[in-house]
Design a protein around this motif. Structure first.
Motif, PDB file in Angstrom:
ATOM      1  N   CYS A 126       0.845  -1.193   0.000  1.00  0.00           N
ATOM      2  CA  CYS A 126       0.000   0.000   0.000  1.00  0.00           C
ATOM      3  C   CYS A 126       0.883   1.247   0.000  1.00  0.00           C
ATOM      4  O   CYS A 126       1.820   1.357   0.780  1.00  0.00           O
ATOM      5  CB  CYS A 126      -0.903   0.004   1.233  1.00  0.00           C
ATOM      6  N   ARG A 127       0.574   2.185  -0.891  1.00  0.00           N
ATOM      7  CA  ARG A 127       1.400   3.385  -0.991  1.00  0.00           C
ATOM      8  C   ARG A 127       1.140   4.380   0.133  1.00  0.00           C
ATOM      9  O   ARG A 127       1.906   5.331   0.293  1.00  0.00           O
ATOM     10  CB  ARG A 127       1.275   4.039  -2.360  1.00  0.00           C
ATOM     11  N   THR A 161      -3.312  -0.062  -5.578  1.00  0.00           N
ATOM     12  CA  THR A 161      -2.109   0.457  -4.908  1.00  0.00           C
ATOM     13  C   THR A 161      -2.428   0.897  -3.490  1.00  0.00           C
ATOM     14  O   THR A 161      -1.551   1.375  -2.780  1.00  0.00           O
ATOM     15  CB  THR A 161      -1.509   1.654  -5.679  1.00  0.00           C
ATOM     16  N   LEU A 162      -3.691   0.747  -3.103  1.00  0.00           N
ATOM     17  CA  LEU A 162      -4.117   1.116  -1.761  1.00  0.00           C
ATOM     18  C   LEU A 162      -4.774  -0.075  -1.059  1.00  0.00           C
ATOM     19  O   LEU A 162      -5.535  -0.820  -1.697  1.00  0.00           O
ATOM     20  CB  LEU A 162      -5.129   2.264  -1.804  1.00  0.00           C
ATOM     21  N   SER A 163      -4.511  -0.221   0.216  1.00  0.00           N
ATOM     22  CA  SER A 163      -5.202  -1.229   1.019  1.00  0.00           C
ATOM     23  C   SER A 163      -6.622  -0.740   1.257  1.00  0.00           C
ATOM     24  O   SER A 163      -6.945   0.427   1.055  1.00  0.00           O
ATOM     25  CB  SER A 163      -4.475  -1.427   2.346  1.00  0.00           C
ATOM     26  N   ALA A 192      -6.539   2.150   3.718  1.00  0.00           N
ATOM     27  CA  ALA A 192      -6.195   3.444   3.120  1.00  0.00           C
ATOM     28  C   ALA A 192      -7.315   3.962   2.229  1.00  0.00           C
ATOM     29  O   ALA A 192      -7.585   5.173   2.204  1.00  0.00           O
ATOM     30  CB  ALA A 192      -4.896   3.326   2.323  1.00  0.00           C
ATOM     31  N   LYS A 193      -7.989   3.062   1.523  1.00  0.00           N
ATOM     32  CA  LYS A 193      -9.072   3.461   0.634  1.00  0.00           C
ATOM     33  C   LYS A 193     -10.234   4.060   1.427  1.00  0.00           C
ATOM     34  O   LYS A 193     -10.841   5.041   1.019  1.00  0.00           O
ATOM     35  CB  LYS A 193      -9.540   2.231  -0.160  1.00  0.00           C
ATOM     36  N   ILE A 238      -1.110  -5.202   0.873  1.00  0.00           N
ATOM     37  CA  ILE A 238      -2.520  -5.216   0.512  1.00  0.00           C
ATOM     38  C   ILE A 238      -2.974  -6.672   0.558  1.00  0.00           C
ATOM     39  O   ILE A 238      -2.235  -7.570   0.133  1.00  0.00           O
ATOM     40  CB  ILE A 238      -2.715  -4.622  -0.902  1.00  0.00           C
ATOM     41  N   ARG A 279      -7.842  -9.021  -2.185  1.00  0.00           N
ATOM     42  CA  ARG A 279      -8.103  -7.745  -2.872  1.00  0.00           C
ATOM     43  C   ARG A 279      -7.308  -7.662  -4.169  1.00  0.00           C
ATOM     44  O   ARG A 279      -7.820  -7.241  -5.202  1.00  0.00           O
ATOM     45  CB  ARG A 279      -7.760  -6.567  -1.955  1.00  0.00           C
ATOM     46  N   THR A 337      -0.133   3.163   3.663  1.00  0.00           N
ATOM     47  CA  THR A 337       0.204   2.523   4.937  1.00  0.00           C
ATOM     48  C   THR A 337       1.539   1.773   4.899  1.00  0.00           C
ATOM     49  O   THR A 337       2.079   1.441   5.943  1.00  0.00           O
ATOM     50  CB  THR A 337      -0.887   1.511   5.349  1.00  0.00           C
TER      51      THR A 337
END
Length: 125
Positions: free
Chosen positions: A97-98, A116-118, A121-122, A104, A108, A100
């Motif tokens: 994840c960019r 690129t996000l968990s 984070a999303k 990921i 997912r 945290t």
């Protein structure tokens, strides 16, 4: 001591590469179909044989072409994102994840391999 994985294993990365390659192949075929539709490459030769209701047809055709162009633009972005994911696999940063900097979830990534996000984070976005 906690065993925290910093990156996915080479085996995992290879598994993701196969998924991404399959999605790219399908996305490129879909893109070619969309481009064919809005470029009129698949004409059947009867475009000018029925002049009645021509103005309605032309209006509908323009709207359809615009919709296909928008879909093609989205498809091109999707392909670009998938190819960027392949670059992250090559440099072994795929799945991190960019925001945290944590991994990921594998589930997912299988569903959204260009993520690129968990989820964490999303949700914060």
């Amino acid at each position: 001591m906690l065993d925290v994985k910093l990156r996915y294993s080479d085996e995992d990365l290879q598994e993701f590469r196969v998924i991404i390659d399959q999605k790219i192949t399908r996305a490129e075929a879909d893109l070619a179909s969309l481009e064919s539709a809005y470029k009129n490459n698949a004409g059947n030769g009867t475009d000018d044989t029925s002049p009645s209701f021509k103005s309605f047809d032309e209006g509908s055709e323009v709207m359809s072409k615009e919709a296909n162009v928008q879909l093609a633009i989205r498809q091109e972005k999707f392909i670009r994102d998938l190819k960027n994911a392949l670059l992250r696999i090559d440099n072994k940063t795929y799945g991190i994840c960019r925001v945290t900097r944590k991994l990921i979830q594998k589930e997912r990534l299988k569903l959204v391999p260009h993520a690129t996000l968990s989820i964490e984070a999303k949700r914060k976005q």
